[in-house]
Write a protein that holds these residues in place. Sequence first.
Motif, PDB file in Angstrom:
ATOM      1  N   LEU A 164     -17.566  -8.644  33.454  1.00 15.46           N
ATOM      2  CA  LEU A 164     -16.949  -7.406  33.954  1.00 15.46           C
ATOM      3  C   LEU A 164     -17.710  -7.013  35.203  1.00 15.46           C
ATOM      4  O   LEU A 164     -18.909  -6.713  35.144  1.00 15.46           O
ATOM      5  N   THR A 165     -17.026  -7.046  36.358  1.00 14.94           N
ATOM      6  CA  THR A 165     -17.715  -6.681  37.594  1.00 14.94           C
ATOM      7  C   THR A 165     -17.130  -5.418  38.219  1.00 14.94           C
ATOM      8  O   THR A 165     -15.920  -5.261  38.329  1.00 14.94           O
ATOM      9  N   TRP A 166     -18.041  -4.520  38.597  1.00 16.47           N
ATOM     10  CA  TRP A 166     -17.682  -3.368  39.423  1.00 16.47           C
ATOM     11  C   TRP A 166     -17.210  -3.906  40.769  1.00 16.47           C
ATOM     12  O   TRP A 166     -17.733  -4.910  41.279  1.00 16.47           O
ATOM     13  N   THR A 167     -16.208  -3.277  41.336  1.00 17.25           N
ATOM     14  CA  THR A 167     -15.727  -3.650  42.666  1.00 17.25           C
ATOM     15  C   THR A 167     -15.550  -2.370  43.481  1.00 17.25           C
ATOM     16  O   THR A 167     -15.406  -1.284  42.908  1.00 17.25           O
ATOM     17  N   PRO A 168     -15.533  -2.466  44.813  1.00 17.03           N
ATOM     18  CA  PRO A 168     -15.435  -1.247  45.619  1.00 17.03           C
ATOM     19  C   PRO A 168     -14.061  -0.583  45.500  1.00 17.03           C
ATOM     20  O   PRO A 168     -13.069  -1.237  45.179  1.00 17.03           O
ATOM     21  N   HIS A 169     -14.031   0.692  45.795  1.00 18.94           N
ATOM     22  CA  HIS A 169     -12.775   1.462  45.789  1.00 18.94           C
ATOM     23  C   HIS A 169     -13.032   2.750  46.558  1.00 18.94           C
ATOM     24  O   HIS A 169     -14.108   3.347  46.396  1.00 18.94           O
ATOM     25  N   PRO A 170     -12.098   3.184  47.381  1.00 22.77           N
ATOM     26  CA  PRO A 170     -12.387   4.369  48.197  1.00 22.77           C
ATOM     27  C   PRO A 170     -12.394   5.676  47.415  1.00 22.77           C
ATOM     28  O   PRO A 170     -12.960   6.661  47.889  1.00 22.77           O
ATOM     29  N   ARG A 171     -11.757   5.692  46.239  1.00 17.37           N
ATOM     30  CA  ARG A 171     -11.646   6.967  45.510  1.00 17.37           C
ATOM     31  C   ARG A 171     -12.359   6.897  44.160  1.00 17.37           C
ATOM     32  O   ARG A 171     -12.482   5.815  43.587  1.00 17.37           O
ATOM     33  N   PRO A 172     -12.801   8.020  43.651  1.00 17.09           N
ATOM     34  CA  PRO A 172     -13.487   7.983  42.353  1.00 17.09           C
ATOM     35  C   PRO A 172     -12.521   7.647  41.218  1.00 17.09           C
ATOM     36  O   PRO A 172     -11.482   8.298  41.078  1.00 17.09           O
ATOM     37  N   LEU A 173     -12.842   6.632  40.439  1.00 20.48           N
ATOM     38  CA  LEU A 173     -11.974   6.227  39.328  1.00 20.48           C
ATOM     39  C   LEU A 173     -12.696   6.436  37.993  1.00 20.48           C
ATOM     40  O   LEU A 173     -13.922   6.407  37.925  1.00 20.48           O
ATOM     41  N   PRO A 174     -11.902   6.615  36.944  1.00 26.14           N
ATOM     42  CA  PRO A 174     -12.469   6.851  35.610  1.00 26.14           C
ATOM     43  C   PRO A 174     -13.167   5.621  35.014  1.00 26.14           C
ATOM     44  O   PRO A 174     -13.040   4.505  35.520  1.00 26.14           O
ATOM     45  N   HIS A 175     -13.843   5.857  33.885  1.00 25.09           N
ATOM     46  CA  HIS A 175     -14.589   4.810  33.183  1.00 25.09           C
ATOM     47  C   HIS A 175     -13.793   4.206  32.034  1.00 25.09           C
ATOM     48  O   HIS A 175     -14.247   3.265  31.373  1.00 25.09           O
ATOM     49  N   ALA A 176     -12.595   4.752  31.798  1.00 27.23           N
ATOM     50  CA  ALA A 176     -11.845   4.440  30.571  1.00 27.23           C
ATOM     51  C   ALA A 176     -11.558   2.945  30.404  1.00 27.23           C
ATOM     52  O   ALA A 176     -11.763   2.385  29.319  1.00 27.23           O
ATOM     53  N   VAL A 177     -11.077   2.301  31.456  1.00 28.66           N
ATOM     54  CA  VAL A 177     -10.691   0.889  31.344  1.00 28.66           C
ATOM     55  C   VAL A 177     -11.924   0.041  31.038  1.00 28.66           C
ATOM     56  O   VAL A 177     -11.911  -0.806  30.136  1.00 28.66           O
ATOM     57  N   ALA A 178     -13.008   0.311  31.782  1.00 30.66           N
ATOM     58  CA  ALA A 178     -14.249  -0.449  31.554  1.00 30.66           C
ATOM     59  C   ALA A 178     -14.771  -0.204  30.140  1.00 30.66           C
ATOM     60  O   ALA A 178     -15.148  -1.148  29.432  1.00 30.66           O
ATOM     61  N   ALA A 234     -18.914 -18.210  35.038  1.00 32.78           N
ATOM     62  CA  ALA A 234     -17.920 -17.342  34.391  1.00 32.78           C
ATOM     63  C   ALA A 234     -16.619 -18.101  34.147  1.00 32.78           C
ATOM     64  O   ALA A 234     -16.191 -18.918  34.963  1.00 32.78           O
ATOM     65  N   ASP A 235     -15.986 -17.819  33.009  1.00 34.73           N
ATOM     66  CA  ASP A 235     -14.635 -18.326  32.732  1.00 34.73           C
ATOM     67  C   ASP A 235     -13.583 -17.265  33.094  1.00 34.73           C
ATOM     68  O   ASP A 235     -12.493 -17.589  33.530  1.00 34.73           O
ATOM     69  N   PHE A 236     -13.944 -15.994  32.864  1.00 38.13           N
ATOM     70  CA  PHE A 236     -13.042 -14.885  33.200  1.00 38.13           C
ATOM     71  C   PHE A 236     -13.835 -13.842  33.979  1.00 38.13           C
ATOM     72  O   PHE A 236     -14.919 -13.432  33.532  1.00 38.13           O
ATOM     73  N   VAL A 237     -13.292 -13.447  35.121  1.00 33.54           N
ATOM     74  CA  VAL A 237     -13.906 -12.371  35.897  1.00 33.54           C
ATOM     75  C   VAL A 237     -12.950 -11.187  35.866  1.00 33.54           C
ATOM     76  O   VAL A 237     -11.818 -11.271  36.339  1.00 33.54           O
ATOM     77  N   TYR A 238     -13.406 -10.099  35.233  1.00 33.40           N
ATOM     78  CA  TYR A 238     -12.591  -8.889  35.098  1.00 33.40           C
ATOM     79  C   TYR A 238     -13.121  -7.872  36.100  1.00 33.40           C
ATOM     80  O   TYR A 238     -14.255  -7.393  35.985  1.00 33.40           O
ATOM     81  N   ALA A 239     -12.331  -7.580  37.122  1.00 34.85           N
ATOM     82  CA  ALA A 239     -12.769  -6.668  38.174  1.00 34.85           C
ATOM     83  C   ALA A 239     -12.281  -5.254  37.868  1.00 34.85           C
ATOM     84  O   ALA A 239     -11.165  -5.066  37.372  1.00 34.85           O
ATOM     85  N   LYS A 240     -13.116  -4.282  38.145  1.00 34.91           N
ATOM     86  CA  LYS A 240     -12.718  -2.883  37.948  1.00 34.91           C
ATOM     87  C   LYS A 240     -13.673  -2.001  38.722  1.00 34.91           C
ATOM     88  O   LYS A 240     -14.882  -2.225  38.694  1.00 34.91           O
ATOM     89  N   ASN A 241     -13.131  -1.008  39.369  1.00 37.61           N
ATOM     90  CA  ASN A 241     -14.003   0.010  39.948  1.00 37.61           C
ATOM     91  C   ASN A 241     -14.168   1.146  38.950  1.00 37.61           C
ATOM     92  O   ASN A 241     -13.259   1.444  38.176  1.00 37.61           O
TER      93      ASN A 241
END
Length: 312
Positions: free
Chosen positions: A171-185, A230-237
């Motif tokens: 699970l990798t953090w990725t950039p994003h211009p706006r603040p996003l929630p933690h729910a998905v992660a 890695a076999d799966f890279v899950y990206a999420k900000n």
Amino acid sequence: MKNYTSVNDITHLAHWLNEAGELKNNPQKYRHLGSGKTLGMLFFNNSLRTRLSTQKAALNLGMEVMVMNFGKEGWALEFADGTIMDGESAEHIREAARVVSQYCDILGIRAFAGLKNKLEDESEKVLHGFLEHASIPVVNLESSLGHPLQALADAMTIEEYKTSKRPKVVLTWTPHPRPLPHAVANSFIRMMQRMPVDLCITHPVGYELNNRIVGDTPVINDQNQALKGADFVYAKNWSSYEDYGSVLSTDPSWMISGEKLGTASFMHCLPVRRNVVVEGAVLESGQSLVIEQANNRTFAAQLVLKKILESL
Ligand code: AN0
Ligand code: CP
């Protein structure tokens, strides 16, 4: 099952994943189960996938569906008891939830974290307000703290595409211009902790997630090191949890490129910002599973609705 509010409501994950796969192979099999029953969905935030896939799931089960964009079209709700309601709020959750319970048999609620007040977000006042005051089962369509339908679809996707018994999932953090929630992660971590996978999390310093959720899952701040093998890279900000709701960095070097991905499969819950979170070329490549994840949302939702319908 009475409610589906978090991945903790999944009793036996392996059985659930089998059953979800069976529904995917034969989506119409239980089309009489929901006959005469109505799913209501209240959206306090935007949605494409959750709204349509959960509707599709209900239709596959023969249910009727009512959807309301509550954030824009509903009366502003009051959640506190004893308030003198002479401000913005026009209606109390005590009436709203009981009224909706008369029109529907199952109620879906989407209410994101506001990301301004950690304590308020962690109290899950919208989801918990409906759980407390509705007399019908409630399904979490993404709340402040979790997105359990997404996590179930993600687990299905990994189960379908894994090529080894115990794949490495990052699970990798990725950039994003706006603040996003933690729910998905949060829900993804909780789900992967129950799966036969090696999970690791990578994010810049300052983006630590709630340590009660991370537990003893390894966290590596060097993204390149974390992605190795890695076999799966899950990206999420996500925004900062410690400095609650802040965007501390939008460092573009954290974007997922084809080179970083190597031979791994790419996952993201969507919606995704191309060339900010991930290179467009990755999404166009055969390594991207994002469209299949979104497809699995239907069967994850169908399984949850089926289990609730069976216990009505
Ligand atoms: C939301 C989030 O990050 O929680 C919904 C994802 C399913 N994403 C955005 O607001 C872009
Ligand atoms: N992944 C997901 O929940 O998408 P929506 O926000 O479009 O529903």
